[in-house]
Write an enzyme that holds these catalytic residues in place. Structure first.
Site, short mmCIF file in Angstrom:
data_model
loop_
_atom_site.label_atom_id
_atom_site.label_comp_id
_atom_site.label_asym_id
_atom_site.label_seq_id
_atom_site.Cartn_x
_atom_site.Cartn_y
_atom_site.Cartn_z
N CYS A 1 -77.89 53.41 48.65
CA CYS A 1 -78.07 53.28 47.21
C CYS A 1 -77.33 54.37 46.41
O CYS A 1 -76.12 54.30 46.28
CB CYS A 1 -79.56 53.25 46.92
SG CYS A 1 -79.96 52.41 45.40
N ARG B 1 -83.15 45.58 36.71
CA ARG B 1 -82.90 46.12 38.05
C ARG B 1 -83.03 45.00 39.06
O ARG B 1 -83.75 44.03 38.82
CB ARG B 1 -83.92 47.22 38.40
CG ARG B 1 -83.89 48.42 37.50
CD ARG B 1 -84.92 49.46 37.95
NE ARG B 1 -84.54 50.16 39.17
CZ ARG B 1 -83.64 51.13 39.23
NH1 ARG B 1 -83.03 51.55 38.14
NH2 ARG B 1 -83.36 51.71 40.39
N HIS C 1 -83.63 50.27 50.88
CA HIS C 1 -84.55 51.39 51.06
C HIS C 1 -85.57 50.93 52.08
O HIS C 1 -85.48 49.85 52.63
CB HIS C 1 -85.24 51.73 49.74
CG HIS C 1 -84.31 52.38 48.76
ND1 HIS C 1 -83.89 53.68 48.88
CD2 HIS C 1 -83.72 51.88 47.66
CE1 HIS C 1 -83.08 53.96 47.88
NE2 HIS C 1 -82.95 52.89 47.12
N1 GLN Z 1 -79.93 55.26 40.32
C1 GLN Z 1 -79.23 54.25 41.07
C2 GLN Z 1 -79.48 52.86 40.56
O1 GLN Z 1 -80.47 52.64 39.88
C3 GLN Z 1 -79.61 54.35 42.52
C4 GLN Z 1 -81.01 53.91 42.77
C5 GLN Z 1 -81.50 54.19 44.14
O2 GLN Z 1 -80.98 55.02 44.88
N2 GLN Z 1 -82.60 53.53 44.45
O3 GLN Z 1 -78.71 51.96 40.84
#
Ligand code: GLN
Length: 234
Positions: A95, A130, A194
């Site tokens: 990520c 998101r 993740h």
């Molecule tokens: N901040 C980055 C995004 O929102 C990475 C997020 C993350 O590592 N979960 O895309």
């Protein structure tokens, strides 16, 4: 233990969203079964990174705020990180770490967060949205399926010489449009998973450890490590 591998945990104190550090624990779990001792070191803001000092690297994800701090600092480590990658050093980047290895990431507030351009992808942002949820992908060369949980604002577009880690079977992946998830460049494996990714996808942990072992011990008989059975955990 018969073998030893040195692992750099890049910015492990700043980028560790959703227990990404679990990837290190999984590497340790399988390494032990391969008769390998893992020596792990967090490389953070005040630490130097030298390509020759490590056999494997892990780079986790994080919030935009932490990513911005890392973005400034990592420019000082760019030369040696690129050297490590170009020499075929194995790395797993998740990520935020994945985004920072690329050209840039436009954060959720529109700020441009520079990467180190070691890999040719770039990442744009979504407006007030998101990608969150379970995801399943399939690697097009091995046929292996990987399972995970994604949570990212970024929309990543792969560049020349990069292959996807897998084709999206369900979920969003890199950008929700082209059906790709993650990236593979030389021995660098990137993903939005993740969870942590290696806990549910032991085959990937095995692959990273084997690459590292073969580079460090080119003449060793690594049969035991190669034959290690990974039981599916998803
Ligand atoms: N901040 C980055 C995004 O929102 C990475 C997020 C993350 O590592 N979960 O895309």
């Amino acid at each position: 233990m018969k073998y030893q591998l040195r692992v750099a945990h890049l910015y492990g104190d700043l980028l560790n969203t959703y227990g990404d550090i679990g990837n290190i624990l999984v590497l340790q779990y399988y390494a032990k079964q391969m008769n390998v001792e893992l020596i792990t070191k967090v490389i953070s803001l005040d630490d130097d990174f030298q390509a020759a000092d490590f056999d494997l690297a892990f780079f986790g994800g994080g919030q935009d705020y932490e990513q911005l701090i890392v973005s400034h600092n990592i420019q000082h480590k760019k030369t040696e990180l690129t050297k490590f990658i170009e020499a075929g050093g194995p790395m797993l980047a998740i990520c935020g770490g994945y985004q920072l290895l690329g050209e840039y990431y436009i954060g959720a507030k529109g700020e441009k967060i520079a990467g180190i351009s070691a890999l040719p992808h770039y990442t744009k942002s979504q407006v007030n949205h998101r990608f969150i949820g379970d995801i399943e992908i399939q690697n097009q060369e091995t046929g292996q399926k990987y399972h995970g949980f994604e949570n990212h604002n970024g929309l990543t577009y792969l560049g020349k010489n990069e292959k996807a880690l897998g084709k999206v079977l369900s979920g969003h992946g890199n950008n929700g449009q082209d059906g790709t998830e993650g990236a593979i460049y030389k021995n660098v494996y990137c993903s939005y998973f993740h969870g942590p990714i290696l806990a549910r996808n032991g085959e990937l942990a095995k692959r990273l450890l084997l690459i590292a072992l073969k580079r460090r011990y080119p003449d060793a008989d690594l049969n035991q490590a190669e034959n290690l059975e990974i039981s599916p955990t998803y």
